[in-house]
Design an enzyme around this catalytic site. Structure first.
Site, PDB file in Angstrom:
ATOM      1  CG  LEU A  89      -2.026  -1.056   1.238  1.00 42.76           C
ATOM      2  CD1 LEU A  89      -2.697  -1.088   2.612  1.00 42.76           C
ATOM      3  CD2 LEU A  89      -3.063  -0.798   0.153  1.00 42.76           C
ATOM      4  CG  ASN A 114       1.504   2.410   4.496  1.00 39.25           C
ATOM      5  OD1 ASN A 114       0.396   1.912   4.298  1.00 39.25           O
ATOM      6  ND2 ASN A 114       2.633   1.787   4.156  1.00 39.25           N
ATOM      7  CE1 TYR A 135      -2.868  -4.705  11.259  1.00 40.37           C
ATOM      8  CE2 TYR A 135      -5.181  -5.295  11.047  1.00 40.37           C
ATOM      9  CZ  TYR A 135      -4.062  -4.633  10.577  1.00 40.37           C
ATOM     10  OH  TYR A 135      -4.154  -3.879   9.425  1.00 40.37           O
ATOM     11  CE  LYS A 149      -3.304  -1.088  11.339  1.00 34.94           C
ATOM     12  NZ  LYS A 149      -2.420  -0.037  10.788  1.00 34.94           N
TER      13      LYS A 149
END
Length: 231
Positions: free
Chosen positions: A13, A80, A156, A160
């Protein structure tokens, strides 16, 4: 000319975001931890490489000094860089496992953002884009019709969620800078063994959109390529 710094820009990404923003006319700085991979990616893109380890204060300070000496400013920061963490049963996870994931996914964006704020504030339109995930959304992870509800990854997902909240809180606390969170969606990347149905181009749609906003653009939003994500 918009100058954009992207962490974790040597692949997936981050690399595609760099490619698309370069095509849109941005001056892009490819941030990566590994010098060999970072330089190779920057050379392939036609961009400048800046070494940065988002988990290390000294490395981040050196990256800021590098950019200050060469460009003197940045207009857009794209946080990112991220890791998935160990594939370990929940009842076997340790505090050290959690620290490792949060060091990159939460403390990293915080460390990088605050270090680059003086340079961002020299811009007429400073923007921060944090790449988070729908897996950090309470609504999405409880909706049986969404893929996020089928995933169990305590570290994870919670990291986030923390990053998304950090984004909205910074948007409130620092109104002179626009802060937005982006969910790329289920995209084929190294993070998921390239199992996602979306291409990296589709996965970067919202990142590119929010990295390109003008002075009247949004702040404090959590978006994917289809619009605002339920939070």
């Amino acid at each position: 000319m918009t100058t954009t710094f992207i962490t974790g820009a040597n692949k997936s990404l981050g690399y595609e975001t760099a490619r698309r923003l370069l095509a849109a006319g941005h001056t892009v700085l490819v941030g990566a931890r590994d010098p060999e991979r970072g330089r190779a990616a920057a050379e392939a893109l036609g961009a400048r490489f800046v070494q940065i380890d988002v988990t290390d204060d000294v490395s981040v300070a050196a990256a800021v000094a590098d950019v200050a000496a060469h460009e003197g400013t940045i207009d857009v920061l794209v946080n990112n860089a991220g890791i998935s963490g160990p594939q370990t049963p929940a009842d076997e996870l340790t505090a050290d496992d959690a620290r490792a994931v949060y060091e990159t996914n939460v403390f990293g964006p915080l460390r990088v953002t605050n270090a680059f704020l003086p340079l961002l504030r020299t811009s007429e339109n400073p923007v921060v884009v944090n790449v988070t995930s729908g897996l950090g959304s309470f609504a999405a992870t409880h909706d049986p019709e969404r893929i996020e509800s089928q995933v169990t990854a305590p570290l994870y997902t919670s990291s986030k969620s923390a990053l998304t909240m950090l984004t909205t809180q910074f948007a409130k606390a620092l109104p002179d800078v626009k802060f937005n969170a982006v969910d790329p969606g289920y995209t084929a990347t190294d993070l998921n063994g390239h199992s996602g149905p979306q291409t990296v181009t589709e996965g970067t749609d919202a990142i590119v959109e929010l990295a390109s906003i003008g002075k009247d653009g949004p702040t404090g939003q959590f978006r994917d390529r289809a619009g605002v994500v339920p939070w």
